[in-house]
Scaffold this active site. Structure first.
Site, short mmCIF file in Angstrom:
data_model
loop_
_atom_site.label_atom_id
_atom_site.label_comp_id
_atom_site.label_asym_id
_atom_site.label_seq_id
_atom_site.Cartn_x
_atom_site.Cartn_y
_atom_site.Cartn_z
N ASP A 19 -37.41 5.71 -30.62
CA ASP A 19 -36.78 6.74 -29.81
C ASP A 19 -37.70 7.18 -28.69
OD1 ASP A 19 -34.78 8.51 -29.08
OD2 ASP A 19 -35.43 10.07 -30.47
N ASN A 21 -37.31 6.18 -25.17
CA ASN A 21 -37.39 5.34 -23.98
C ASN A 21 -36.87 6.05 -22.73
OD1 ASN A 21 -38.43 3.15 -25.42
ND2 ASN A 21 -36.42 2.28 -25.82
N GLY A 22 -35.70 6.66 -22.87
CA GLY A 22 -35.09 7.34 -21.73
C GLY A 22 -35.92 8.52 -21.24
N HIS A 36 -36.52 1.53 -21.31
CA HIS A 36 -36.12 0.54 -22.32
C HIS A 36 -36.91 -0.76 -22.14
CE1 HIS A 36 -33.01 3.09 -23.88
NE2 HIS A 36 -32.38 3.15 -22.72
N SER A 64 -27.48 1.82 -31.93
CA SER A 64 -26.62 2.38 -32.98
C SER A 64 -25.15 2.31 -32.59
CB SER A 64 -27.01 3.83 -33.26
OG SER A 64 -26.52 4.68 -32.24
N THR A 65 -24.29 2.50 -33.57
CA THR A 65 -22.86 2.54 -33.28
C THR A 65 -22.51 3.72 -32.39
OG1 THR A 65 -22.59 3.72 -35.39
CG2 THR A 65 -22.16 1.36 -35.41
N LEU A 130 -43.65 -12.74 -41.43
CA LEU A 130 -43.09 -11.40 -41.23
C LEU A 130 -41.58 -11.52 -41.19
CD1 LEU A 130 -43.48 -8.33 -40.50
CD2 LEU A 130 -43.31 -9.04 -38.11
#
Length: 241
Positions: A19, A21-22, A36, A64-65, A130
């Site tokens: 969370d 980026n903006g 982003h 996310s949705t 990984l």
């Protein structure tokens, strides 16, 4: 998956809500999409660092949705960014032993993006250094609802009885059925909510909310959090003596 019976151990599975980026871009007078793009470089850094930090499973919340509610231009830019980075990172992910898989509802995504996702999953399917899971068009409630629908359909077909439905049954019908539950969930940017991310799987996870915005979140920040995690007592509902 069953919770681990361990008091002091580094996390095997780390999940991250990426969370900020903006906000990172806005504070610098830049377009949100620039944040982003910088955030995508952090994904590369964290993925590279995880094996050396003892993390075997990494799950990243990419879209996310609920993110479809954002401005159309931002959503379009994000989808283009996803396509670009799946192409540009495919060789390194494959050669560095990273197995990539995606969770979330794919049907709403662009066909080209879906094809890139499937191709990368197939290409890296034998890797084991990984395990990188990317949550794309993902919502935990939606995932649980789809699991419940699959179970209901099995009951309707007579393949199982209602009395056979258990927490384990639900777990086996989630998209993460073959992954261990997260030991640690990290959210960047200072927000202290989990935003519909891995609700079922994170029942016994430890949480870390850091004020660092995702584009500024480095491997050193990750290492500090993992070190602090090692000093936590994980009781899993029991009283430890």
């Amino acid at each position: 998956m069953a919770a681990k019976d361990s008091r002091h151990i580094g996390p095997e599975h780390v999940a991250i809500i990426m969370d900020g980026n903006g906000r990172w871009a806005t504070r610098r007078g830049l377009p949100r999409l620039r944040g982003h793009k910088v955030g995508a470089t952090r994904v590369r850094e964290i993925v590279r660092a995880c094996p050396d930090q003892g993390v075997r499973y990494l799950t990243l919340f990419a879209f996310s949705t609920e993110n479809w509610r954002r401005a159309r231009t931002e959503v379009a830019g994000l989808m283009a960014l996803f396509r670009s980075h799946l192409r540009s990172e495919a060789d390194e992910l494959t050669s560095s032993g990273v197995r990539v898989r995606f969770i979330g509802e794919r049907s709403a995504l662009n066909r080209r993006l879906q094809d890139l996702m499937s191709a990368l999953e197939h290409r890296t399917r034998e890797n084991d250094r990984l395990h990188l899971t990317i949550a794309l068009n993902y919502g935990a409630r939606d995932e649980i609802a789809r699991a419940a629908a699959r179970i209901a359909a099995a009951v309707a077909r007579g393949e199982m009885a209602v009395g056979d439905v258990s927490a384990a049954t639900i777990g086996r019908n989630l998209e993460t059925a073959d992954l261990p539950d997260p030991d640690l969930v990290i959210r960047t940017s200072g927000e202290t909510r989990i935003s519909n991310f891995l609700l079922w799987q994170s029942a016994y996870a430890e949480y870390e909310f850091t004020p660092v915005l995702w584009p500024d979140f480095s491997a050193d920040h990750m290492a500090d959090i993992l070190l602090e995690f090692g000093g936590r007592e994980r009781r899993f509902g029991a009283v430890l003596t």
